[in-house]
Design an enzyme around this catalytic site. Structure first.
Site, PDB file in Angstrom:
ATOM      1  CD1 TRP A  47     -27.812 -15.924 -25.473  1.00 29.15           C
ATOM      2  CD2 TRP A  47     -27.351 -18.222 -25.782  1.00 29.15           C
ATOM      3  NE1 TRP A  47     -27.091 -16.433 -26.638  1.00 29.15           N
ATOM      4  CE2 TRP A  47     -26.619 -17.672 -26.788  1.00 29.15           C
ATOM      5  CE3 TRP A  47     -27.331 -19.550 -25.562  1.00 29.15           C
ATOM      6  CZ2 TRP A  47     -25.984 -18.342 -27.795  1.00 29.15           C
ATOM      7  CZ3 TRP A  47     -26.661 -20.286 -26.618  1.00 29.15           C
ATOM      8  CH2 TRP A  47     -26.005 -19.566 -27.642  1.00 29.15           C
ATOM      9  CE  LYS A  83     -19.570 -14.813 -25.533  1.00 23.17           C
ATOM     10  NZ  LYS A  83     -20.330 -15.938 -26.072  1.00 23.17           N
ATOM     11  CG  ASP A 103     -24.628 -22.154 -21.139  1.00 20.25           C
ATOM     12  OD1 ASP A 103     -25.609 -21.779 -21.857  1.00 20.25           O
ATOM     13  OD2 ASP A 103     -23.466 -22.155 -21.208  1.00 20.25           O
TER      14      ASP A 103
END
Lengths: 422, 414
Positions: free
Chosen positions: A154, A271, A235
């Site tokens: 990311w 999300k 993560d």
């Protein structure tokens, strides 16, 4: 130029007066434009009715609209009816939320969870949780300054760790030739990471590639990481959102802990609960025992207080009510599976449409990959054509957000991809 | 499965943050007379938290608006919030706003605004990455100021004279002397109003003197504005100092909190207002602040900002809010005068006009640590070791008890 700039800030009154008459900020450079934002800006300007925005990192329903989960609406109604006060949360956040967050990640039967040898603090969604962890490691993990990220990772990981004062290294991860995991390369690189370095792993739904290790591969990685005595930073931004099954998506995290690896973990509810702008997240440290957890917690608070004092309540309270209310939790599990299934369905449809278009390429990676993002394997020139000729917007690396694909536009997307790759 | 020695085995236990420890001790205290004069949050005369009526109203509006969702805000925050929050600080007719040289960053409370400002200054002020620029905080100040600037990377945090314990007021001469002696380009954290913890603010005339020295010495003003409206009951009056500095042509930062004046403590609503020389400079500054925000929290929480923006953009709701703010400010003013008059009636040794001279939520009573200990241990009245009390903790029901206890503490303990 540098000399002139340094002169401006010496104590010579005349020069200082000149500096002061202009601005303190004359030397401040314009920050580089955000590449993903650029995609959205260009998309907005496009007048083509068939245009598609495949840069967006937020879930969309089959009509291309943002989706507020029903369990979220119900939790909000409950909150509104209770007319609660707005008193400061503790620095570490809402206790019901942090405990439920730990349980969600670790599993209710987890020894680490039941023994209390963990600390979970509320963080500002995934970013804020990552940052707290990064700052904590910078301050207390003295054996190394190096954080090893998968290649690619990311985009925001690098500046987060850098701003926290750590250095970035990489291990091989994505194989552009196969659009899948370069497992041999990853294992080779990991085997050479200096002991007691920090390694970051995406728990599921790797961003940006969508490529996750299989369970057998996770087992080997865990063994290697243990052998190298690395500090593991997971993560987890998509638990439940990847496969549709929260336990399956947390498998790697739980396996590592069961193998005796005391991980640190950041979680996001952006999300999987659609709580994007409410900033609900958590940072967890698995410790040797509860006493150590208390010491670690006290130091996390010392880091949080000068950053923003204490976290925002709204998102955490919604998440907490959902996780802690049996009927709402059940409803959430169904809804998160619904989102995951729609994404998986779009992957399947994209591949079958490409076949129907007559594409001879192997598009299996589209259905092998998982989560919101897909590394299509498209080259920059092909991406350029998709944008210019078909008004289909994505980042130059060929990454698309499956959330932007609907049953209404998947055919058009397949057609366009075929045109630029045949 | 023998665990190797933990990497965190040597992590020391950090001391608890004093003000929260005080509240924790208060909660555990079983004495029915107990009073919490510690943490800085507003309380009603019943000793209860108060959600502003206008806030409840706006929350219902938001809850009922089916068009709203939970999508990400932009990195710098909700546009309507940012513009209006800065407008509140600088005034509707601010020349800086008219000249389009104001920028805003929605932040997590006043603390978050301070931190973003501090991180930016460390990177871009007085050179680049100049961690040696002195940062001056008042003596005393809110204890978190030090930590914010240290964690942002500044190495040299100093104090400037502020509180004169002997006369229980502002040590203006000491303050001005420190500014004269400070290295040029030093950063000064100024409390816009209702100084925390002393409640002692410079008068407009004193602010003018401060501004003159700061201009001459090229000192950077970083205002901390956590109590606008809450201090005097008037938004404009409480923003006078910030607006004066703007009118004097300063480039400055102002960290705003809406925790107290909107009662939105746990929603973390704050705003960093940036006033620059011109629009171009402000744009570049904001672009760099965006990068800082991106690695700290990515984008700010939406709920609280929506409440504030909705309120500030509706004339009717705005009027209601100002009224709610005045309610809080007036109760505090009443408690001040009631406490002072009781102490004077009791003949408590010393002078007590500072209780009503001071402004805002806090008062520096002048009680010393031993007297404070007596208050806590013997009287179950919880206040900070500095002698700071939160006026909001006083009610018509506990005024007598608190006054008598202060009297005892002052007469029995030296």
């Amino acid at each position: 130029m540098a000399l002139l700039q340094s002169c401006r800030f010496l104590a010579a009154p005349r020069l200082a007066a000149a500096a002061r008459a202009s601005s303190w900020w004359s030397h401040v450079e314009m920050g580089p434009p955000d590449p993903i934002l650029g995609v959205t800006e260009a998309y907005k300007r496009d007048t083509n009715s068939k245009k598609m925005n495949l840069g967006v990192g937020a879930y969309r329903d089959d009509n291309g609209k943002p989706y507020v989960l029903s369990c979220v609406r119900k939790a909000e109604a409950m909150i509104a009816s209770k007319k609660m006060d707005k008193e400061y949360l503790p620095i570490g956040g809402l206790a019901d939320f942090t405990r439920a967050s730990a349980e969600l990640a670790l599993g209710e039967n987890s020894e680490a969870f039941k023994s209390g040898r963990y600390v979970t603090v509320q963080g500002i969604s995934g970013t804020g949780s990552l940052r707290i962890g990064a700052n904590f490691l910078q301050r207390f993990f003295k054996s190394s300054r190096d954080v090893y990220l998968p290649k690619p990772s990311w985009g925001n990981h690098t500046p987060i760790f850098r701003d926290a004062g750590l250095q970035l290294q990489a291990y091989r991860y994505y194989d552009p030739k196969t659009c899948s995991l370069d497992f041999a390369g990853a294992m080779d690189d990991i085997s050479k990471i200096p002991e007691k370095s920090i390694i970051l792993l995406h728990a599921c739904a790797h961003n940006p590639t969508g490529v996750d290790p299989r369970q057998e591969q996770w087992k080997e990685m865990a063994a290697m990481v243990k052998k190298r005595n690395l500090l593991v930073y997971f993560d987890m931004a998509y638990q439940g959102f990847a496969s549709g099954d929260i336990n399956r998506d947390a498998w790697a995290v739980r396996h590592f802990i069961e193998q005796g690896i005391n991980i640190v973990l950041s979680q996001s509810y952006a999300k999987n609960m659609g709580l994007y702008g409410e900033r609900a997240g958590a940072f967890t440290v698995i410790c040797s025992d509860a006493e150590e957890a208390k010491r670690v917690e006290s130091q996390l608070k010392i880091l949080i207080r000068p950053m923003y004092s204490n976290p925002p309540l709204n998102g955490a309270r919604i998440a907490s009510i959902i996780l802690n209310t049996p009927e709402l939790r059940k409803e959430w599990l169904v809804e998160v599976k619904g989102m995951a299934d729609r994404i998986i369905g779009m992957r399947t449809q994209l591949v079958s449409n490409l076949k129907k278009e007559g594409s001879s390429h192997n598009w299996q990676h589209i259905t092998d990959q998982i989560g919101m993002f897909c590394f299509t394997g498209l080259k920059p020139e092909q991406v350029e054509r998709l944008i210019k000729e078909f008004s289909i917007y994505m980042t130059k690396d060929g990454r698309i957000s499956m959330a932007g694909v609907t049953s209404g536009n998947v055919g058009y997307l397949a057609h366009a991809i075929h045109q630029v790759t045949k | 499965m023998a665990a190797a020695a933990s990497i965190f085995a040597s992590v020391p236990r950090a001391p608890p943050v004093a003000v929260f420890k005080l509240t924790a001790d208060f909660r555990e205290d079983a004495d029915s007379r107990k009073v919490n004069l510690g943490v800085g949050a507003y309380r009603t005369d019943e000793g209860q938290p108060w959600v502003l009526p206008v806030v409840r109203k706006v929350e219902q509006l938001i809850a009922g608006d089916g068009k709203l969702n939970h999508e990400y805000l932009p990195i710098l925050g909700l546009p309507e919030f940012r513009a209006n929050a800065s407008r509140i600080a600088l005034g509707d007719d601010s020349p800086a706003i008219k000249e389009n040289r104001v920028g805003s960053v929605q932040s997590l409370g006043g603390t978050g605004a301070l931190r973003i400002g501090a991180e930016f200054l460390r990177r871009w002020y007085n050179g680049t990455n100049n961690t040696a620029t002195p940062v001056y905080v008042s003596s005393p100040t809110w204890e978190n100021h030090n930590s914010v600037f240290l964690d942002a990377g500044f190495k040299d945090i100093r104090t400037y004279h502020y509180w004169d314990a002997a006369k229980r007021g502002l040590d203006l001469q000491g303050l001005l002397d420190d500014m004269e002696k400070a290295p040029e380009f030093s950063i000064f954290i100024l409390h816009a109003c209702a100084h925390n913890p002393t409640g002692t603010d410079p008068t407009p005339d004193q602010w003018k003197q401060i501004a003159a020295v700061m201009k001459r010495r090229f000192l950077f003003p970083f205002f901390d504005s956590a109590y606008q409206g809450f201090a005097s009951g008037s938004l404009d009056k409480d923003a006078w100092a910030v607006r004066y500095f703007v009118s004097e042509g300063f480039e400055l930062f102002c960290a705003q909190s809406f925790s107290k004046n909107f009662g939105l403590y746990n929603e973390r609503v704050g705003n960093l207002t940036v006033v620059g020389k011109d629009a171009d400079n402000v744009q570049r500054v904001l672009s760099q602040m965006e990068k800082i925000v991106r690695t700290t929290w990515s984008n700010p929480p939406s709920q609280g900002a929506r409440i504030v923006a909705t309120t500030l953009t509706s004339p009717q709701l705005f009027a209601e809010w100002k009224d709610n703010v005045k309610t809080m400010a007036d109760r505090v003013l009443l408690m001040r005068s009631e406490l002072r008059s009781r102490l004077e009636s009791l003949g408590t040794p010393g002078t007590w006009n500072h209780i009503t001279d001071q402004i805002g939520m806090f008062s520096f009573t002048g009680l010393n640590p031993k007297q404070v200990e007596y208050m806590i241990k013997e009287k179950h009245i919880y206040l900070m070791a500095s002698g700071r009390i939160n006026m909001c903790g006083l009610t018509t029901k506990n005024l007598d008890y608190v006054a008598k206890s202060i009297h005892e503490a002052v007469t029995k303990i030296q």
